[in-house]
Motif scaffolding. Structure first.
Motif, PDB file in Angstrom:
ATOM      1  N   VAL A 109     -31.156 -64.154 -33.970  1.00 28.32           N
ATOM      2  CA  VAL A 109     -30.487 -64.751 -32.813  1.00 28.32           C
ATOM      3  C   VAL A 109     -30.617 -63.786 -31.641  1.00 28.32           C
ATOM      4  N   THR A 114     -31.511 -69.223 -31.235  1.00 26.70           N
ATOM      5  CA  THR A 114     -31.573 -68.936 -32.668  1.00 26.70           C
ATOM      6  C   THR A 114     -32.984 -69.145 -33.199  1.00 26.70           C
ATOM      7  N   MET A 138     -34.868 -70.070 -36.707  1.00 27.87           N
ATOM      8  CA  MET A 138     -34.713 -70.531 -38.092  1.00 27.87           C
ATOM      9  C   MET A 138     -36.056 -71.113 -38.538  1.00 27.87           C
ATOM     10  N   ASN A 139     -36.051 -71.627 -39.769  1.00 27.30           N
ATOM     11  CA  ASN A 139     -37.308 -72.141 -40.310  1.00 27.30           C
ATOM     12  C   ASN A 139     -37.559 -73.586 -39.902  1.00 27.30           C
ATOM     13  N   VAL A 140     -38.816 -73.868 -39.598  1.00 29.49           N
ATOM     14  CA  VAL A 140     -39.267 -75.242 -39.502  1.00 29.49           C
ATOM     15  C   VAL A 140     -40.477 -75.340 -40.420  1.00 29.49           C
ATOM     16  N   LEU A 191     -40.685 -69.370 -39.574  1.00 27.49           N
ATOM     17  CA  LEU A 191     -39.608 -68.939 -38.685  1.00 27.49           C
ATOM     18  C   LEU A 191     -40.034 -69.125 -37.233  1.00 27.49           C
ATOM     19  N   GLN A 192     -39.184 -69.758 -36.462  1.00 24.33           N
ATOM     20  CA  GLN A 192     -39.495 -69.958 -35.048  1.00 24.33           C
ATOM     21  C   GLN A 192     -38.206 -70.214 -34.282  1.00 24.33           C
ATOM     22  N   THR A 198     -35.505 -72.187 -32.741  1.00 21.06           N
ATOM     23  CA  THR A 198     -35.176 -73.600 -32.978  1.00 21.06           C
ATOM     24  C   THR A 198     -34.061 -74.103 -32.083  1.00 21.06           C
ATOM     25  N   MET A 199     -33.454 -73.218 -31.335  1.00 17.94           N
ATOM     26  CA  MET A 199     -32.343 -73.709 -30.524  1.00 17.94           C
ATOM     27  C   MET A 199     -32.049 -72.778 -29.359  1.00 17.94           C
ATOM     28  N   LYS A 254     -28.923 -72.666 -26.739  1.00 19.62           N
ATOM     29  CA  LYS A 254     -27.649 -73.330 -26.476  1.00 19.62           C
ATOM     30  C   LYS A 254     -26.947 -72.634 -25.322  1.00 19.62           C
ATOM     31  N   ASP A 261     -33.664 -78.036 -28.005  1.00 20.93           N
ATOM     32  CA  ASP A 261     -34.535 -77.706 -29.133  1.00 20.93           C
ATOM     33  C   ASP A 261     -35.655 -76.753 -28.736  1.00 20.93           C
TER      34      ASP A 261
END
Lengths: 499, 533
Positions: free
Chosen positions: A160, A175, A177-179, A183-184, A186-187, A189, A201
Motif C-alpha cells: 500500500v 493498494t 493486490m493480485n489480479v 501483483l499490481q 488495484t485501487m 481511493k 480501479d
C-alpha cells in the motif's frame, strides 16, 4: 486556462517534456495562463521542474493536488534536525553521505536515506522489524514534508502506498493486490476529498476525475494532450472548450505504418478532439493524406526565449576550434554511432577536432561499444560522453561548438537543432523527417546530406571547419533562422489554434 | 497515581476483574485517586468498562492512550452512514452472518458490513478492491470510529495492523513477517506519538514498558511515587522491572504461587508467577489476599521485598449493616455453591457429599450457580451430572446457571459448599458468610481455609474428604442451635472484610510506598540535590 497534459517532468527529459515545458513558459510569458499538468507521482518534481525553468505556479501534479501541497515552499529538512527521531532513546549513526541509521542497543532499527543530490537532507526512512526486513517507508518530498508512506507485503513487494497532506492525514490510498496471480496496483481511493471517499480501479480513472475537478475551477479551458498514453483519458474530459493532441515525433514507423499508440488520437477517439497539432508542415501534409478528415494544425514545438534571442553572438574566436556536438538520447533511433563514424572521417583532415555527446541513455551496450571504438582509435581525449544537461547548463555546450550533427532516424522538428541555431551553431544533418528542409538552408545555416551517408556528412563538416568565412556566414544564418522561433512568433501560431 | 493493571474488562469476569472493581470502589470511597489500566485492545473497551460501572475518568487503556481516545463521545455508526467510495451501491442483508453486503449494480462485492443485530451498529467492514480482493478490515470502536484497520496480504492473511485516532491519524502499527522458519510472526510495533515522535518495538511487552514510562511521567510527583499494581503478571512483569524512572511496583498474587497449593513450600511454581517470584526483590512489594499465603511466600522465598496481606474481597457496608436473617427463616437444608462448573472447582465432590447427606436428611437440596466451563467438552459438568444420575439426585441438585440476584438466593439458603482444588481467595464464600450462610469447605489454599473458620462460621474438613464434609453438614442440620451459632458467626466474621479493615490493609502499603520514595528519588541522578525533605 490552458492545460498541457502529460505524465511527468523527469530528471532526464525527452523532447516531449522540453516542448511542453517550453510551451508552458511561452504562454505564461505571453500573458496567457497555462499549466503543465502531470499524472505520475514524483516527490522530486519541484526540483525537476526548476531545471526546466518551471515552478509550482505553472505545474500541477495530480498527487500534489489531492495532497493539497501544490504551492508549498521548500524547506530543508536535515537529518540532524529531524524532529521525529527520539534521540534520547535512539542513536543516529552516519554511514557516509548516502544514509544514516537509527540504532538501539547496537541494532539498526531504521535507515534514513539522504535525499538524492543533497547534503544530509532527509529523503526517505525505512523501518526494519526484528527479522531485519523493511516493513514501511516514509517518503519525503523535495520540499521537506512527509509525502507518502509505503507498506510492504510479507514478501517485500509494495502493498500500500498512502499519500499524506501537510497535516500527515491520509488523503489517498493506493493498494497493490493480485489480479490473476499477478501483483499490481488495484485501487486508488481518495479519502475524505471534500468530505467524500472515491474508489478507482486505475490511476487513469483517478486522473480523469482529477482533470474534471481541476477544470471545474477555471474557465475557457483548452486541454492539450502531450502524451500518447493519456489521449484516451483527455478524450473524456468534460469541462473543456476545446481539446487538442500535440504530436512530438513521427506517428509512423519507417515503413510508413502509423504506430499503435497514435491510433487513439488519430482514429479511435479522433472525434473527441478538436484537432491535431504538429510542429511541421511536412508532418501535417503526411497526416492529411493518411487521415483526410482530421483537422491538423502546425505550430512549432520550440520557442527561443527573449533572453537568448537578444544575447550577443558568440564569434568563432570564442569557440573551441573543431568542436562538433551531438545533442540527444544516446539510443538506437538517434544513431549516435553514425555521428561517431563521421567524426572519425573528420579526424583524417582535422586531427585535433573533438566530438561532444550530451544526452542520457538506457542503452548501455551501445554506449560501451562506442567507447570501445573511441579507445581503439586512441582518441579518448577528443570524444566526450557527457551527462544530460539541464536547461541552465546547456548554454555553454552550444556556445563552444562549431558544428552540430543530426543523425536521427526521425525528428518531430529538430528541436535541438533549432536551439543550436539560436546559439549560432551551423547544422549538418541526415536527410530525414520532419521539417529539416524548411529549417536547414544550404550554404545559409547548414547542410542536409543523404540519409546514412556519414562520409558525406564528414566532408561537409570538414568544409565548414576549413573555411572561417563560410563558418561565419552559416553562423549568422543560424542566428537569423532562430528568429523565426521568437516567443511572439511562436505564440501567435499557437494562439491562432488554441484561441 | 495508583494503577490497577489488567488486560481487559470482559463481560464474563474472573475473580481478578471483580477484585479490581471492588478495589476501585473502595479507593473512590476513600477519595484516593486510582485508575484501571487496560493493556489489551478491544473495540468494546468503553462499552465494557461502562457496563462494569467504571467511568472514563477512571480507566486508561494503553491503546486509547496512544490513539488519543480516552474520552470520546458515543456515536452510532450504521451501514447507511458508511462511505465506501463507490456510487450507487445496493445493500442486502445477510442475517445468517449478522452482516450486510454492499454491491455495485453489476453485483460486484464492495464490502461486507458486520453489525450488531441488536441496533444495527457497525462492528467491522471487510473492504474489497475492484478486482475482488479483500484488502482491509476496519474494526469500529463501540463509540463509533475506526479504531483498528487490518491490511491483508495477497494470500489473504493479516499483514499490517494499524490503530488510529478518532480523527484517523495512525498511532500504533504492528507488522507481520515470516521468520527464518517461514512462520508468520508479529515482527515489529511502531508508535507515532501526538507530537510526531516515532518509537519502534519488537514486542508488545516493549511497548507496554514505554506506556508505563509515559504514565509515570504524566503522573510524576516528587511527593509520592506512582504505584503500579500488576493484577495479571504476564502483561508487565518484565516491563515493571525495566522502567526508566522509579515507581512503586507491586505484584498482586491472585492465585496460589505453587502448582500444588497443598504443597506450597516445595511444589513447582505457578508458571504465571515464576518470573516475578524469581526476581522478587527487584519489585517493591507483593500482595497476597490471605495471611496464610503471605506466610507461605515468606517461608519459601524469605524475600527482602515487602509482603502485604490485602483481601481482594470487600463486603459493602450496606450489606454488613443489613438485617440479619435467622436460620429458622431460611429454607431448611438449602445448600448453594457459587462457582464456575470447572475442574478446579471440583463440584462433583460437593454433589457426592450432598448425596450422603440426602440419605440422612431428605430435605437437603443443592443449587449450583455459575457458568459451565467448556474445557474438554464440558468435562466438569459431565462429572457433576454423572454423580447426580448415579445417586438419583435429579430433584435435589439443580444447575441454575449464572445469576446476579445473589441477595435473594443467599438470604433464602442455609449453607454454602466449597470443594475447590485450589483458590486465590474465593469471593463467593466471602459473600456467603456476609449473608449469614453456614460454610463447609475443604481445607484448601488459599482463601477457603481462612474465610471459613472452623467452628466459627462453619466447618473446614480435610482436603478431598467429602464424607467428612457430609458429616459436618448433617451435624448442623440436626442441631438448630449450632446452626444459628455458625450463622451468627458467619455474619460476624464478615466484618474482617469491611471497607474499613481492607482499607487499613491498603493504607499500610500506601504508607510503605511513601516511606521509600525519598530514597528512590535521591538515587535518581536527575534529582540529585533537588529532593525536598
Amino acid at each position: 486556462m490552458k492545460y498541457f497534459v502529460s505524465r511527468s517532468i523527469y530528471t532526464f527529459n525527452s523532447g516531449m517534456e522540453h516542448s511542453q515545458a517550453n510551451r508552458t513558459l511561452l504562454f505564461n510569458a505571453s500573458g496567457d495562463q497555462a499549466r503543465y499538468v502531470t499524472r505520475d507521482y514524483n516527490r522530486l518534481w519541484v526540483r525537476d521542474a526548476e531545471r526546466v525553468n518551471l515552478n509550482s505556479t505553472n505545474v500541477l501534479n495530480m498527487y500534489d493536488f489531492f495532497q493539497g501541497t501544490s504551492a508549498v515552499e521548500r524547506v530543508q529538512l536535515p537529518v540532524r534536525e529531524f524532529k521525529q527521531l527520539a534521540l534520547n532513546e535512539y542513536q543516529l549513526v552516519e554511514h557516509g553521505a548516502d544514509y544514516s541509521t537509527v540504532d538501539h542497543a547496537g541494532r539498526q532499527l531504521a535507515r534514513i536515506n539522504i535525499m538524492p543530490g543533497t547534503v544530509g537532507l532527509v529523503g526517505d526512512i525505512e523501518y526494519y522489524d526484528r527479522f531485519e526486513t523493511v516493513v514501511s517507508r516514509e517518503n519525503f518530498d523535495w520540499r521537506g514534508f512527509k509525502s507518502s508512506i509505503d507498506y510492504f507485503h510479507p514478501d517485500g513487494s509494495l502493498g500500500v502506498r498512502r499519500f499524506l497532506n501537510l497535516a500527515g492525514e491520509v488523503v489517498l490510498e493506493n493498494t497493490y493486490m493480485n489480479v490473476e496471480g499477478q501483483l499490481q496496483p488495484t485501487m486508488w481511493k481518495l479519502v475524505n476529498y471534500h468530505g467524500k471517499n472515491y474508489r478507482f480501479d486505475t490511476e487513469d480513472q483517478l486522473f480523469l476525475f482529477f482533470l474534471n475537478e481541476v477544470t471545474q475551477q477555471t474557465t475557457d479551458n483548452v486541454v492539450v494532450s502531450d502524451h500518447r498514453e493519456l489521449d484516451y483519458v483527455i478524450a473524456d474530459v468534460e469541462n473543456a472548450t476545446s481539446k487538442w493532441v500535440a504530436l512530438h515525433g513521427s506517428h509512423v514507423d519507417q515503413g510508413g505504418t502509423p504506430f499503435a499508440a497514435y491510433s487513439i488520437a488519430l482514429q479511435i477517439r479522433a472525434q473527441d478532439f478538436d484537432g491535431i497539432i504538429v510542429p511541421t508542415q511536412e508532418q501535417q501534409l503526411e497526416l492529411k493524406e493518411q487521415f483526410p478528415e482530421l483537422n491538423v494544425q502546425v505550430a512549432p514545438d520550440v520557442a527561443i526565449s527573449p533572453e537568448l534571442i537578444n544575447s550577443k553572438p558568440v564569434w568563432l574566436r570564442d569557440r573551441i576550434a573543431g568542436r562538433i556536438i551531438f545533442s540527444g538520447r544516446l539510443e538506437a533511433d538517434k544513431r549516435p554511432m553514425e555521428a561517431l563514424k563521421a567524426f572519425f572521417k573528420v579526424l583524417e583532415q582535422f586531427p585535433d577536432a573533438s566530438l561532444e555527446f550530451r544526452g542520457y541513455t538506457n542503452d548501455q551496450n551501445m554506449l560501451n561499444e562506442m567507447k570501445n571504438l573511441v579507445e581503439q582509435r586512441g582518441v579518448q581525449a577528443q570524444v566526450i560522453f557527457g551527462n544530460y544537461l539541464t536547461d541552465n547548463e546547456i548554454q555553454s555546450f552550444y556556445n563552444r561548438a562549431q558544428v552540430i550533427v543530426n543523425t536521427s532516424v526521425s525528428e518531430a522538428a529538430g528541436m535541438n537543432l533549432i536551439e543550436a541555431m539560436a546559439h549560432g551553431v551551423p547544422v549538418v544533418s541526415f536527410d530525414t523527417k520532419y521539417g529539416l528542409h524548411s529549417l536547414i538552408e544550404k550554404d545559409k545555416n547548414g547542410y542536409i546530406v543523404t540519409n546514412g551517408d556519414y562520409a558525406q556528412m564528414a566532408r561537409r563538416i570538414q568544409k565548414i571547419l576549413s573555411d572561417d568565412v563560410l563558418w561565419t556566414q552559416l553562423s549568422q544564418g543560424a542566428y537569423a533562422k532562430a528568429q523565426e522561433y521568437r516567443f511572439d512568433e511562436v505564440y501567435q501560431k499557437w494562439h491562432a489554434i488554441l484561441k | 497515581m495508583i494503577f490497577f493493571i489488567n488486560a481487559q474488562m470482559p463481560e464474563k469476569k474472573s475473580g481478578i476483574e471483580h477484585a479490581q472493581l471492588k478495589r476501585l470502589k473502595l479507593f473512590n470511597k476513600m477519595h484516593r485517586e486510582a485508575r484501571i489500566v487496560l493493556r489489551d485492545w478491544s473495540p468494546e473497551t468503553h462499552r465494557l468498562t461502562a457496563l462494569a460501572g467504571i467511568d472514563d475518568e477512571h480507566v486508561i487503556s494503553m491503546f486509547d492512550y496512544y490513539q488519543q481516545a480516552t474520552h470520546v463521545e458515543n456515536k452510532i455508526v450504521t451501514p447507511p452512514d458508511l462511505d465506501l467510495g463507490v456510487e450507487n451501491l445496493k445493500f442486502s442483508s445477510d442475517f445468517d452472518h449478522q452482516r450486510y453486503l454492499a454491491e455495485t449494480i453489476d453485483g460486484q462485492l464492495v464490502a461486507r458490513i458486520n453489525v450488531d443485530i441488536k441496533d444495527d451498529h457497525v462492528l467491522s467492514t471487510e473492504l474489497f478492491d475492484g478486482f475482488g480482493n479483500l484488502y482491509r478490515v476496519d474494526h469500529y470502536d463501540s463509540r463509533g470510529f475506526i479504531s483498528l484497520s487490518q491490511w491483508y496480504t495477497p494470500d489473504n492473511q493479516i499483514g499490517t495492523e494499524e490503530w488510529k485516532t478518532p480523527e484517523g491519524r495512525v498511532a500504533i502499527e504492528a507488522f507481520t513477517r515470516k521468520n527464518a522458519q517461514g512462520e508468520m510472526k508479529q515482527s515489529a510495533w511502531k508508535l507515532t506519538t501526538q507530537a510526531g515522535k516515532v518509537y519502534q518495538f519488537d514486542t508488545i511487552e516493549e511497548l507496554t514498558k514505554h506506556f508505563f514510562d509515559d504514565l509515570n511521567n504524566d503522573f510524576w510527583s516528587e511527593t509520592q511515587p506512582n504505584i503500579y499494581i500488576l493484577d495479571r503478571d504476564h502483561l508487565g512483569d518484565w516491563a515493571l522491572l525495566n522502567m526508566e524512572k522509579p515507581a512503586y511496583r507491586v505484584i498482586h498474587l491472585h492465585n496460589s504461587h505453587a502448582t500444588d497449593a497443598q504443597n506450597p513450600m516445595h511444589s513447582t511454581l505457578n508458571q504465571h508467577y515464576e518470573f516475578a517470584l524469581k526476581s522478587m526483590d527487584r519489585y517493591d512489594a507483593f500482595i497476597s489476599a490471605t495471611k496464610k499465603q503471605t506466610q507461605d511466600v515468606r517461608a519459601r522465598f524469605q524475600p527482602k521485598t515487602h509482603l502485604f496481606t490485602i483481601p481482594v474481597g470487600i463486603v459493602p457496608e450496606q450489606l454488613l449493616n443489613s438485617k440479619r436473617v435467622a436460620v429458622k427463616e431460611r429454607q431448611f437444608g438449602k445448600i448453594v455453591a457459587f462457582a464456575r462448573i470447572a475442574w478446579e472447582k471440583h463440584l462433583d465432590d460437593l454433589v457426592r457429599a450432598v448425596a450422603l447427606v440426602h440419605q440422612v436428611v431428605p430435605e437437603v437440596t443443592l443449587d449450583l450457580y455459575g457458568y459451565a466451563d467448556g474445557s474438554n467438552n464440558y468435562e466438569a459438568r459431565r462429572l457433576v451430572e454423572e454423580v447426580i444420575e448415579a445417586n438419583q439426585l435429579e430433584d435435589v441438585v439443580k444447575l441454575k446457571g449464572y445469576t446476579t440476584d445473589i441477595d435473594k438466593v443467599e438470604n433464602n439458603a442455609m449453607m454454602f459448599g466449597l470443594t475447590s482444588r485450589m483458590e486465590g481467595f474465593n469471593l463467593a464464600v466471602m459473600e456467603g458468610i456476609a449473608h449469614g450462610l453456614i460454610s463447609f469447605s475443604y481445607d484448601v489454599n488459599y482463601g477457603p481455609n481462612e474465610i471459613v473458620e472452623d467452628g466459627v462460621n462453619g466447618k473446614v474438613v480435610p482436603y478431598g474428604d467429602y464424607e467428612a464434609l457430609a458429616q459436618a453438614m448433617i451435624k448442623v442440620l440436626k442441631d438448630p442451635q449450632l446452626a444459628q451459632k455458625y450463622s451468627t458467626g458467619a455474619y460476624d466474621s464478615a466484618k474482617r472484610y469491611s471497607d474499613e479493615n481492607v482499607w487499613h490493609a491498603w493504607e499500610e502499603l500506601l504508607q510503605d510506598a511513601e516511606n521509600c520514595w525519598p530514597d528512590k528519588l535521591k538515587a535518581m541522578p536527575e534529582y540529585r540535590g533537588e529532593v525536598r525533605k
